[in-house]
Design an enzyme around this catalytic site. Structure first.
Site, PDB file in Angstrom:
ATOM      1  N   HIS A 210       0.802  -1.219   0.000  1.00 20.04           N
ATOM      2  CA  HIS A 210       0.000   0.000   0.000  1.00 20.04           C
ATOM      3  C   HIS A 210       0.838   1.273   0.000  1.00 20.04           C
ATOM      4  CE1 HIS A 210      -3.549  -2.497   1.572  1.00 20.04           C
ATOM      5  NE2 HIS A 210      -3.983  -1.927   0.471  1.00 20.04           N
ATOM      6  N   HIS A 310      -5.070  -3.127 -11.780  1.00 18.93           N
ATOM      7  CA  HIS A 310      -5.702  -2.852 -10.490  1.00 18.93           C
ATOM      8  C   HIS A 310      -7.209  -2.802 -10.687  1.00 18.93           C
ATOM      9  CE1 HIS A 310      -7.034   0.048  -7.244  1.00 18.93           C
ATOM     10  NE2 HIS A 310      -6.319  -0.801  -6.538  1.00 18.93           N
TER      11      HIS A 310
END
Length: 403
Positions: A210, A310
């Site tokens: 992240h 993604h």
């Protein structure tokens, strides 16, 4: 000739609807399980197309940006995708640096292709060079809510494998941010080791970071996890630390994946050509949509870099992404939250694609190929900011940002 003229005559965008969807009373901060932003375009002959934009703690700014894009796209010929995108580029001074602007523009671009496919009676992938991949291998994400200990992760991971997935992504770093404590590092190692031992070598483990770490902390974490042979490590350093990626790759052998915060093919070309990334992860809903990402994939192919898009928001995004996946020779694997969505999001699209035994397939119907449930749209309209939890950032899976 007459058919072409007729198609284009009836192809002006006559109506734009901007829709924010959610479920009041049960929302949590993670965007994959809460709000959705959609745009619904209608042409002068009544053909409807859907696009989607991301919402990660920027729902209202993106919603306002959608209204800005509307001013450019209204009345335009939907077939002129490149012209319409370039027209907004001309007016949008900060487009190359504004995720709000690129996200809004992406939604209109995707909806345009949905309409084009419907008008031509073909799925989008047939208009993008045709099918090269018969089915799309998926990896599970969103599966590890409330997991903190190694045992928590393994118990849920076994359920994921039972669903048919052969790969899963997860963030084992708890509430460590910027730096990582010795305890945090030990726990991350224990989680990954537990999964590797418990699931065996045939299940691919994808490490989600992240973008939370400084260069030094990322290197510490990467070196500690190397022995478990991760499939890749996603965003190991803070997104602005491009120089940190080069340093990370000097000391860590795990492949680097990133891309959900890059906004166009030029950004990707820079990262790829400088050798900063091993797997690219563009997000169609913030990096200018379908055609731009077909181009991005081609740039990556020229350098031997695979693509793993993604895909963390809703089913319109998934359908758009799969249409590109079908067409690219350097496809690697596809992110999927589908199995772990709330019911309203699972049911927003009645049909169009399937996820079975860890693989996606598309319906082959025109456009995006999906059938949207208009009743769910009407019953789940919301207006306002997405949920906020001061103890947990919206980019983590709920219940995991703990020591």
């Amino acid at each position: 000739m007459l058919l072409s003229a007729s198609l284009h005559m009836d192809s002006k965008i006559s109506s734009v609807e901007i829709l924010e969807l959610g479920e009041k009373g049960r929302e949590i901060s993670s965007p994959w399980s809460s709000t959705i932003l959609l745009v619904r375009l209608t042409t002068s002959d009544g053909t409807v197309g859907y696009g989607e934009a991301p919402t990660t703690l920027m729902t209202l700014p993106v919603k306002e940006s959608l209204r800005e894009v509307e001013r450019v796209f209204s009345g335009k010929n939907v077939f002129n995708v490149e012209r319409n995108v370039k027209e907004f580029y001309k007016h949008s001074f900060y487009l190359s640096k504004s995720m709000e602007a690129t996200s809004a523009l992406s939604a209109f671009e995707i909806a345009s292709w949905d309409i084009i496919g419907k008008k031509l009676g073909a799925p989008i992938y047939d208009l993008m060079g045709g099918q090269i991949n018969d089915r799309i291998r998926a990896y599970a994400n969103g599966w590890y809510s409330n997991c903190v200990t190694p045992e928590d992760f393994l118990n849920k991971a076994k359920q994921v494998v039972k669903m048919g997935f052969t790969a899963m992504k997860f963030d084992p770093f708890g509430n460590n941010f910027d730096s990582i404590s010795k305890k945090g590092l030990r726990n991350a190692v224990a989680i990954v080791e537990k999964l590797r031992d418990g699931l065996g070598d045939d299940v691919d483990l994808l490490i989600e970071t992240h973008g939370r770490f400084s260069t030094r902390a990322a290197i510490e974490a990467g070196r500690a996890l190397e022995e478990f042979n991760p499939f890749f490590m996603e965003e190991p350093v803070h997104p602005e630390l491009e120089v940190g990626l080069a340093e990370f790759k000097r000391y860590v052998s795990i492949p680097v994946a990133l891309g959900e915060r890059l906004l166009n093919k030029t950004d990707f070309a820079r990262y790829i050509s400088e050798g900063l990334v091993d797997v690219i992860q563009p997000d169609l809903t913030n990096s200018l949509g379908i055609l731009e990402n077909k181009k991005t994939a081609a740039i990556a192919e020229a350098f031997g870099v695979p693509v793993a898009f993604h895909n963390a928001f809703g089913p319109i995004q998934t359908a758009a992404t799969l249409n590109v996946d079908y067409t690219i020779p350097n496809f690697l694997i596809q992110e999927s939250f589908e199995a772990f969505w709330p019911d309203w999001k699972k049911n927003l699209v009645k049909s169009g694609y399937k996820l079975e035994n860890g693989y996606f397939t598309l319906s082959g119907r025109p456009g995006l190929g999906i059938e949207v449930d208009e009743k769910i749209i009407e019953s789940h309209k919301v207006d306002g900011m997405e949920p906020f939890d001061e103890n947990e950032p919206p980019w983590v899976v709920s219940g995991t940002y703990k020591e």
